[in-house]
Design an enzyme around this catalytic site. Structure first.
Site, PDB file in Angstrom:
ATOM      1  N   LYS A 251       0.852  -1.207   0.000  1.00  0.00           N
ATOM      2  CA  LYS A 251       0.000   0.000   0.000  1.00  0.00           C
ATOM      3  C   LYS A 251       0.883   1.251   0.000  1.00  0.00           C
ATOM      4  O   LYS A 251       0.729   2.152   0.830  1.00  0.00           O
ATOM      5  CB  LYS A 251      -0.970  -0.010   1.182  1.00  0.00           C
ATOM      6  CG  LYS A 251      -1.937  -1.212   1.148  1.00  0.00           C
ATOM      7  CD  LYS A 251      -3.064  -1.101   2.143  1.00  0.00           C
ATOM      8  CE  LYS A 251      -4.085  -2.230   2.015  1.00  0.00           C
ATOM      9  NZ  LYS A 251      -3.641  -3.535   2.552  1.00  0.00           N
TER      10      LYS A 251
ATOM     11  N   PRO B 279     -10.621  -8.251  -2.211  1.00  0.00           N
ATOM     12  CA  PRO B 279     -10.522  -8.893  -0.894  1.00  0.00           C
ATOM     13  C   PRO B 279     -11.858  -8.744  -0.172  1.00  0.00           C
ATOM     14  O   PRO B 279     -12.681  -7.885  -0.543  1.00  0.00           O
ATOM     15  CB  PRO B 279      -9.457  -8.055  -0.177  1.00  0.00           C
ATOM     16  CG  PRO B 279      -9.532  -6.697  -0.818  1.00  0.00           C
ATOM     17  CD  PRO B 279     -10.137  -6.853  -2.194  1.00  0.00           C
TER      18      PRO B 279
HETATM   19  O1  3DU Z   1     -10.222 -10.977   5.296  1.00  0.00           O
HETATM   20  P1  3DU Z   1      -9.177 -11.948   4.860  1.00  0.00           P
HETATM   21  O2  3DU Z   1      -8.545 -12.708   5.967  1.00  0.00           O
HETATM   22  O3  3DU Z   1      -9.649 -12.836   3.733  1.00  0.00           O
HETATM   23  O4  3DU Z   1      -7.920 -11.101   4.259  1.00  0.00           O
HETATM   24  C1  3DU Z   1      -8.046 -10.121   3.295  1.00  0.00           C
HETATM   25  C2  3DU Z   1      -6.693  -9.686   2.812  1.00  0.00           C
HETATM   26  O5  3DU Z   1      -6.848  -8.638   1.887  1.00  0.00           O
HETATM   27  C3  3DU Z   1      -5.753  -9.150   3.876  1.00  0.00           C
HETATM   28  O6  3DU Z   1      -4.436  -9.553   3.496  1.00  0.00           O
HETATM   29  C4  3DU Z   1      -5.865  -7.651   3.789  1.00  0.00           C
HETATM   30  O7  3DU Z   1      -4.654  -6.996   4.070  1.00  0.00           O
HETATM   31  C5  3DU Z   1      -6.193  -7.456   2.334  1.00  0.00           C
HETATM   32  N1  3DU Z   1      -7.021  -6.304   2.037  1.00  0.00           N
HETATM   33  C6  3DU Z   1      -8.258  -6.144   2.559  1.00  0.00           C
HETATM   34  O8  3DU Z   1      -8.753  -6.978   3.326  1.00  0.00           O
HETATM   35  C7  3DU Z   1      -9.007  -5.008   2.205  1.00  0.00           C
HETATM   36  C8  3DU Z   1      -8.511  -4.110   1.344  1.00  0.00           C
HETATM   37  O9  3DU Z   1      -9.237  -3.100   0.969  1.00  0.00           O
HETATM   38  C9  3DU Z   1      -7.254  -4.319   0.824  1.00  0.00           C
HETATM   39  C10 3DU Z   1      -6.533  -5.426   1.190  1.00  0.00           C
END
Ligand code: 3DU
Length: 244
Positions: free
Chosen positions: A80, A200
């Site tokens: 980011k 994501p």
């Molecule tokens: O919620 P999860 O565990 O499936 O992870 C989502 C991933 O995507 C995590 O690595 C986070 O840093 C990334 N992410 C978001 O969740 C939201 C965003 O807007 C951008 C990246």
């Protein structure tokens, strides 16, 4: 590279490898095990700064990147990037030297002496830049949907400007939360068919796989629902099948 992996593995799933463990060796072992187990159902791996902090880039995260490449998967660094030009460039050079194929950057830094250096360096080294256009968390609406009041024309939400910046700057992809299918649709309208949309937010954050794909996402970024499962391989397979 992501297109090839996506076709070979018939998968739109990007594994977010946000594994936690207080012990460094155990964290590295766990991360590589999960990557190997889930690999055949995914098309890329995404690594966050939290893993870089815990493992370091050298003989740490670069080991995971090498394994991803052995498994024919590209590695995305979720940095980011959001600083002034020269520090962005320094950070990106370190990630590229560690083997990463793509980096995520935030449009908030703007172009001049912000992301200009990121795009220049990435282009010269054949790496991809993915721009953050709309985050998946509920709090994201406060900023990303904020309306601008331009001197000419009608007020527009900030994310639309970010989507247009992605096109203008020739980004290789954009991030739009899977929790916001209507925003995905709007971003698709603005960026056209060729821009890769990464989403994501499915699973743990409540986003729906089918709705995100139908709205126009190309790739789904999935973390906890895969690495947090007692059988990461089976979980990755389930997500792969849902997203077909
Ligand atoms: O919620 P999860 O565990 O499936 O992870 C989502 C991933 O995507 C995590 O690595 C986070 O840093 C990334 N992410 C978001 O969740 C939201 C965003 O807007 C951008 C990246």
């Amino acid at each position: 590279m992501i297109r090839n992996a996506s076709e070979t593995n018939r998968s739109r799933i990007v594994l977010a490898l946000d594994v936690e463990d207080p012990d460094r060796d155990s964290l590295l072992r766990k991360s590589t095990r999960i990557l190997r187990e889930a690999a055949k159902y995914t098309c890329a791996v995404k690594i966050n700064r939290q893993l870089v902090l815990a493992l370091g880039l050298r003989e740490g995260v670069d080991t995971i990147v090498n394994i991803a490449h052995e498994l024919s998967l590209p590695a995305i660094m979720d940095a980011k990037l959001n600083d002034v030009g020269h520090t962005n460039e320094f950070m990106l050079r370190s990630y590229i030297d560690a083997g990463f194929d793509a980096v995520i950057a935030s449009p908030l830094a703007g172009w001049e002496d912000g992301l200009d250096s990121v795009f220049r360096l990435a282009n010269s080294r054949g790496k991809a830049v993915i721009l953050l256009v709309y985050m998946s968390n509920p709090g994201a609406d406060a900023l990303y949907s904020l309306r601008t009041t331009p001197a000419i024309g009608k007020p527009r939400p900030v994310f639309e400007l970010f989507a247009e910046m992605a096109v203008e700057w020739k980004a290789n992809g954009v991030i739009v939360g899977a929790t916001k299918p209507e925003i995905i649709m709007r971003v698709r309208e603005l960026t056209g068919r060729d821009m890769a949309i990464f989403s994501p937010g499915v699973g743990a954050q409540g986003g729906d796989v089918r709705r995100a794909i139908e709205a126009g996402s190309d790739y789904l970024i999935v973390g906890r629902s895969i690495y947090g499962d007692s059988n990461p391989s089976a979980a990755a397979g389930r997500y792969r099948d849902m997203a077909m």
